[in-house]
Design an enzyme around this catalytic site. Sequence first.
Site, short mmCIF file in Angstrom:
data_model
loop_
_atom_site.label_atom_id
_atom_site.label_comp_id
_atom_site.label_asym_id
_atom_site.label_seq_id
_atom_site.Cartn_x
_atom_site.Cartn_y
_atom_site.Cartn_z
N CYS A 450 0.82 -1.21 0.00
CA CYS A 450 0.00 0.00 0.00
C CYS A 450 0.85 1.26 0.00
CB CYS A 450 -0.94 -0.02 1.20
SG CYS A 450 -0.09 -0.12 2.79
N HIS A 706 -2.11 1.47 7.43
CA HIS A 706 -2.42 1.36 6.00
C HIS A 706 -2.29 2.74 5.37
CE1 HIS A 706 -4.14 -0.23 2.35
NE2 HIS A 706 -5.09 0.69 2.37
#
Length: 975
Positions: A450, A706
């Site tokens: 990510c 994230h």
Amino acid sequence: MLQPRESDVPVLFVVFIVLPVIAYFLLGRWHDAVSKKARVSVLAQRAAEETFKVETMATPDVILPGPSLRPMPYMRSAPSARPEYHECATCHGPAKTRCSRCKSVRYCSGKCQIIHWRQGHKQTCQQWNGFGTSSSGGLPPTENTEQMPFLSNLNSPLRGSDVHLHDMDFDTMSEPSFVTTDSYNLDTSPFLSDRSNMNKPNQFLHTSENGAAIGSYEKNDYSIDGEVPSSEILSGNKGLNNSSGSGENCGNRDVIYPLNSVVHQPNNYAPEIRKRPKASITVYESDKGVYLTSDMISSGEGPYASAAESLQRSNSSGNVTGKGNMIHKKPPYPSGKVSSSQKSQEKVLTSHQYDGHEKNPHNKNEQRSTKTAVSTNSSLQGCNGISKAGASKVEALKKPSKFLKTSLVGLINDNKRSKVLFPYEDLVKFFQYEVRGISPRGLFNCGNSCYANAVLQCLMCTKPLMIYLLLRLHSKDCCSKNWCLMCELEQYASTLRESGGPVSPSRILSNLRNIGCRLGGGSQEDAHEFLRHLVMSMQGACLDGLGGEKQVEASLQETTLIQQMFGGRLKSKVKCLRCYHESERYENIMDLTLEIHGWVESLQDALTQFTAPEDLDGENMYKCGRCSAYVKARKQLSVHEVPNILTVVLKRFQTGKYGKINKCVTFPDMLDMVPFVTGAGDNPPLYFLYAVVVHVDTENASFSGHYISYVKDMQGTWLRIDDSEVQAVSLNQVMSEGAYMLFYMRSFPRPPKIYIEKGLSSVPTCSKRHSSKSSKGSKQDLNHTESLFASSDQTYGIYDFRPDNGYIQDQHAALRTRNFYHTDDAFADSISTDFSDATSSEWSLFTSSDESSFTTESTRDSFSVVDYGDNAGLDPISSIFGPYYAQDHPPGSFASCTRLSPSNPQTRYFQENTGFVSDSSMPAHLPGNVHRGRYPDRACSSSAEPPASANPRSVYGRYGLSREGFVQTSGFCQM
């Protein structure tokens, strides 16, 4: 257990301590002796080479005798044998060197030279000037000894009165020849001219039948039809006793004669020759004979001034003033330097004098390396005043023409412009032009990737980089046989032209090891670290075609596209509090990392803290070079050059504790960097937000979480990209996120440092057309703005990368690329920008700090966009943002903002998607112009007319259109 004996201790001491020390000492002495011997041998070799070069080019003092000019048959003389032995003036041994000042005394070593100097040579030593009293003086060594074949002849003493002049390279001649005549008993001056008129070894004697002889000297033979021997240059039937030649047939035929003959000159007036001033000589030929004159004769100097009177009495219809000009250089002098005026004269001569004659092919290289200026042919004006005309032409040759200066400056600038890897003009186009047919696509998560997905999405929305990749400008010149990052990014950018689902970044992630990046492998990594590796790898890919970073000089590395986009400079200023000495250092940066701990609540606060002075005390004391001690000092950082693509990193991760700072830090979508910039030529650095990277976590830690990204596409729509998911969001949602990395794009690109230092940055067309003087009236400004808008379709354009679009070339743009054409839509003539609120002060348009407000009385002296526009005599908005963006504006939802100034009301219209701005106080065909004003004090409404009941405290408002309807993006207007 074995016990050492007492007798073993001294032995061990001697073996392991004494002997190594002695060996170390002896080896050191031996190493010093070897080094000294090698150094002495090197110095001796250099001295021998220098001595050999000096001996090769040594010449005696020569005084060319006599006033007679007799041609001799052309012949080449063999070089004279030089003496092989020279005696030292001190020890009478073999001499290897000589006095560098007088060139007359020789020594065997420097020690003997010092002794002889102290014994009294310093009183008798005189500077060698070419005509010294020593018989062993000579010329100093030059860079190219092969250009002086005549020196071997001059090393031998003169025998009789014959002096060989053929094969002489007058570029390196110490003193010129003296040419006189027997008939007038003339004491003429040397062939002299300004230093700018020499340096060519290939010279010739250019004469015309019954006309002038333009005196120069040719080192090589010419292949001429009907070649005339040198003995016929001065015909025996044409004496020198008649000075009343008519010259009626002057200029009928031009002939080039090789002047490689031997000249006999009796030395009757040698003492007077030394005393004569330098003057030019005119040589001409008529029916009655050959004549030589000089400006000394015409001025009445010397005992032979009567020759000028007889020359003035001669009546003729024309003449050719020829100057046998030779420049001599006194040592020391460099070789190979050609003046500017010489080059211009050389071009003229090449076209006139060499026309119709074939040159010796063996001399082409020599003629290219060393060039000289020879006097040009002139029309025949009459024989009266020949010497005056010659003198005036000599003065004219000393002054370089304006055309020459202009051409030289242009040539230098062209050479300097070629030392740029990516043109700045193309970067301006990448910033200005609109892009169509590109939309972001999601990226698959290839195992904790990510961080890479978020960074790649931000880079793909970087407008100049995106255009560069879509045009495939790198792959056209890429010579890498292995995997190339830029070529891979071009492949990925080409997929954005097509609509579809997410794509995989596996090829980029799998080759991270090839670019020296240790990230990847399925582990969680930092997005900032990945961005740095990616930017540096792209910079290295741009330099691979030139041999790599080590083979390219630093100034040239700053002209790549990556460096021009992301590169900037920081300025560190340290002031010693003891001696008050200030030192400055500059550091190149690719991004700006800011601390957010403490009282920082906004991006402006973080920048203020970053540029605030810091006291260096205690363990962090500063070592002052002037004080030579550790002292207290004050350090201050500032941004000297802001990058065109400003990447701001907010340090949310704590080192060592693996913690994260989750405090709310506000940031504007229009950033004003004026208060934090020290560069004089970097104003006004205004930046627009186009991408944000956010780190989302649940454990308040840096080792988990994230990454997502918010990007603004090329049409101005904000998108939230979470790996493979892409959705449109409002600006309010973007501004409410806890940003980790902020990407700002400059309103107009700053030129590289090499452009600023050398003044090579050309003003863009839009800036030239938009500039006006402050003294002009409002009507002139309005007319100027109308003409600007009317011609904007020739200044701005669109890059259309839609798959169905063909190849269209722009005839007006310098960059010839595919899918490019000019804007021709309904709103092409407007000047637009993307406005938003993003402010914490109700009076500020460009920053969220009250200190930068330009509408209050207390801060009027601070920089503001309105002040900038007032000083330039331009509209405050269009003068700043007008040249930067010109986009088409599809129909959408508009909101108007009306303000009442002391003169008349104005209404502004804003649209979020396109950034369109209009002003109702201006004509209808000028939607981009905004009237200048300092005191806005009315509110905004949703209609073009100002509402009757408007809140007087409201200043600025804008509404954008989303899927749900109108969404308010500013809290300053009430509906």
